[in-house]
Design an enzyme around this catalytic site. Structure first.
Site, PDB file in Angstrom:
ATOM      1  N   LYS A 128      19.584   4.725  -5.820  1.00  0.00           N
ATOM      2  CA  LYS A 128      18.466   5.723  -5.693  1.00  0.00           C
ATOM      3  C   LYS A 128      18.209   6.385  -4.595  1.00  0.00           C
ATOM      4  O   LYS A 128      17.651   7.238  -4.314  1.00  0.00           O
ATOM      5  CB  LYS A 128      17.121   4.913  -5.914  1.00  0.00           C
ATOM      6  CG  LYS A 128      16.980   4.499  -7.399  1.00  0.00           C
ATOM      7  CD  LYS A 128      15.435   4.078  -7.421  1.00  0.00           C
ATOM      8  CE  LYS A 128      15.325   3.741  -9.362  1.00  0.00           C
ATOM      9  NZ  LYS A 128      13.909   2.971  -9.358  1.00  0.00           N
ATOM     10  N   HIS A 175      22.082  -3.285 -14.467  1.00  0.00           N
ATOM     11  CA  HIS A 175      20.860  -3.622 -14.213  1.00  0.00           C
ATOM     12  C   HIS A 175      19.900  -3.140 -15.289  1.00  0.00           C
ATOM     13  O   HIS A 175      18.693  -3.308 -15.767  1.00  0.00           O
ATOM     14  CB  HIS A 175      20.307  -3.932 -12.801  1.00  0.00           C
ATOM     15  CG  HIS A 175      19.844  -2.797 -12.569  1.00  0.00           C
ATOM     16  ND1 HIS A 175      20.712  -1.771 -11.545  1.00  0.00           N
ATOM     17  CD2 HIS A 175      18.743  -1.806 -12.321  1.00  0.00           C
ATOM     18  CE1 HIS A 175      20.232  -0.744 -11.245  1.00  0.00           C
ATOM     19  NE2 HIS A 175      18.606  -0.889 -11.569  1.00  0.00           N
ATOM     20  N   HIS A 176      19.871  -1.942 -15.867  1.00  0.00           N
ATOM     21  CA  HIS A 176      19.133  -1.261 -16.840  1.00  0.00           C
ATOM     22  C   HIS A 176      19.949  -1.414 -18.285  1.00  0.00           C
ATOM     23  O   HIS A 176      19.306  -0.750 -19.293  1.00  0.00           O
ATOM     24  CB  HIS A 176      19.186   0.180 -16.573  1.00  0.00           C
ATOM     25  CG  HIS A 176      18.077   0.490 -15.494  1.00  0.00           C
ATOM     26  ND1 HIS A 176      16.741   0.371 -15.530  1.00  0.00           N
ATOM     27  CD2 HIS A 176      18.204   0.806 -13.955  1.00  0.00           C
ATOM     28  CE1 HIS A 176      16.234   0.525 -14.427  1.00  0.00           C
ATOM     29  NE2 HIS A 176      17.032   0.714 -13.594  1.00  0.00           N
ATOM     30  N   ASP A 192      13.269  -7.038 -12.369  1.00  0.00           N
ATOM     31  CA  ASP A 192      12.832  -5.454 -12.142  1.00  0.00           C
ATOM     32  C   ASP A 192      11.962  -5.062 -12.933  1.00  0.00           C
ATOM     33  O   ASP A 192      10.684  -4.266 -12.196  1.00  0.00           O
ATOM     34  CB  ASP A 192      14.369  -4.682 -12.628  1.00  0.00           C
ATOM     35  CG  ASP A 192      14.156  -3.382 -12.500  1.00  0.00           C
ATOM     36  OD1 ASP A 192      13.265  -2.867 -11.432  1.00  0.00           O
ATOM     37  OD2 ASP A 192      14.924  -2.389 -12.940  1.00  0.00           O
ATOM     38  N   HIS A 241      21.490   6.471 -10.930  1.00  0.00           N
ATOM     39  CA  HIS A 241      21.646   5.518  -9.740  1.00  0.00           C
ATOM     40  C   HIS A 241      22.356   4.289 -10.038  1.00  0.00           C
ATOM     41  O   HIS A 241      22.707   3.478  -8.985  1.00  0.00           O
ATOM     42  CB  HIS A 241      20.221   5.196  -9.222  1.00  0.00           C
ATOM     43  CG  HIS A 241      19.303   4.078 -10.315  1.00  0.00           C
ATOM     44  ND1 HIS A 241      18.724   4.598 -11.405  1.00  0.00           N
ATOM     45  CD2 HIS A 241      18.988   2.863 -10.063  1.00  0.00           C
ATOM     46  CE1 HIS A 241      18.271   3.253 -12.033  1.00  0.00           C
ATOM     47  NE2 HIS A 241      18.497   2.357 -11.109  1.00  0.00           N
TER      48      HIS A 241
HETATM   49 FE   LIG Z   1      17.229   0.573 -11.329  1.00  0.00          FE
END
Ligand SMILES: [Fe+2]
Length: 346
Positions: free
Chosen positions: A169, A219-220, A248, A194
């Protein structure tokens, strides 16, 4: 080996912490492992036919779980985690300095390598929210790692990945990161980058393993393949990424942003169900929710009618509807649909 002791309910157990779930004589769970027994919970236990419960040894007995911090005992670490979770829920957050304390309370040591601290510092310069969020995610992730039984080395990797998960990010323009309204399609494409940018950046951090880098990349991703950047499904997502994705989203929901109010932990759990729990690892979600809610027992809360109360009890089978004490009246929020917890105030 974790020692424990059985105590009969003829003794006053207020202040003790359960080492295992408690069931009634029909086999229904009535209290969760790691719950702190307050007066309400103790009275609830007395009304059952349960005559013995298993509790953690007390601090006085000098029980130790950490080789590095021999003074630390498990019961104390749960109490510490309770304070930290309450702080996170009120939006106070904690500093990176305190993460060391948290990690040791979870019998962990984060890698003190300055590469990690330096890189997270880069996020802080760019975006204070992402910096605080990364620390919060590390705390929730470490907690989950401990719950599902990761070993110490795995937990260190998990914390490293959590701290660095949003490092990409630092390449996203601030105006997009903090935009109040909905992102345009083009802006969302930039934000999504990101993950891949973070992965590329992680290659330059030599102390990281490939599993840590992959967690940053994934992670997404979601279990059902609905995530990004590659849309991979559950079996291809490593355990660190599965944990971080839950931590998250949970932290994002329970935090205040320029464009949204924060949700209470109980509304955040409902929101996971609304979004679709098939997107996340169900066993990890279940163990996280069951345990995290117990940390909010004894917290002061504001209800949607403006009254202030205290969470007395969270039944393990009704985790989104706790029992709240408002001036001596016990309100069961799982039965009263007109009332809900607006926020945790302390
Ligand atoms: Fe993220």
């Amino acid at each position: 080996m974790l020692e424990s002791k059985h105590l009969c309910l003829t003794e006053n157990l207020v202040g003790e912490i359960l080492i295992e779930d408690v069931f009634d004589d029909e086999g229904n769970i009535i209290m969760s492992k790691n719950s702190v027994i307050n007066e309400y919970a103790f009275q609830t236990l007395l009304k059952t036919k349960v005559d013995k419960v298993k509790i953690y040894p007390s601090i006085k007995e000098n029980f130790t779980v950490s080789r590095n911090k021999p003074e630390l005992c498990y019961k104390e670490s749960i109490i510490e985690m309770q304070k930290i979770m309450a702080r996170l829920a009120t939006g106070e957050g904690i500093s990176l300095n305190r993460l060391d304390m948290v990690s040791s309370s979870l019998s962990l040591e984060i890698n003190k390598n300055n590469q990690i601290i330096g890189n997270i510092g880069r996020i802080k310069d760019k975006d204070e929210y992402t910096y605080n969020h990364s620390i919060n995610v590390a705390i929730y992730s470490a907690f989950i790692g401990k719950l599902i039984g990761l070993d110490e080395e795995e937990n260190i990797e998990l914390i490293q990945a959590s701290l660095l998960h949003d490092i990409g990010k630092s390449k996203v323009p601030k105006e997009i990161l903090n935009k109040k309204g909905r992102l345009t399609e083009e802006e969302f494409i930039i934000v999504k980058k990101h993950t891949t940018d973070g992965y590329i950046m992680s290659k330059r951090i030599s102390c990281l393993t490939e599993d840590v880098r992959e967690a940053i990349l994934y992670h997404h991703e979601r279990e059902d393949g609905s995530g990004y950047p590659h849309g991979v499904k559950g079996h291809k997502i490593n355990i660190y990424a599965k944990i971080i994705s839950i931590a998250d989203v949970y932290d994002a929901l329970t935090s205040e942003r320029v464009y949204k109010d924060k949700s209470s932990p109980f509304d955040a759990i409902k929101e996971f169900y609304r979004m679709g729990i098939q997107k996340f690892s169900r066993p990890i979600l279940a163990i996280f929710f069951k345990n995290v809610v117990q940390f909010y027992v004894n917290c002061r809360v504001k209800l949607n009618d403006g009254t202030i109360g205290k969470i007395e009890f969270v039944h393990p089978q009704n985790i989104t509807g706790p029992i709240v004490n408002v001036e001596g009246n016990y309100i069961n929020l799982s039965q009263d649909n007109s009332l809900k917890i607006e926020e945790i105030v302390e």
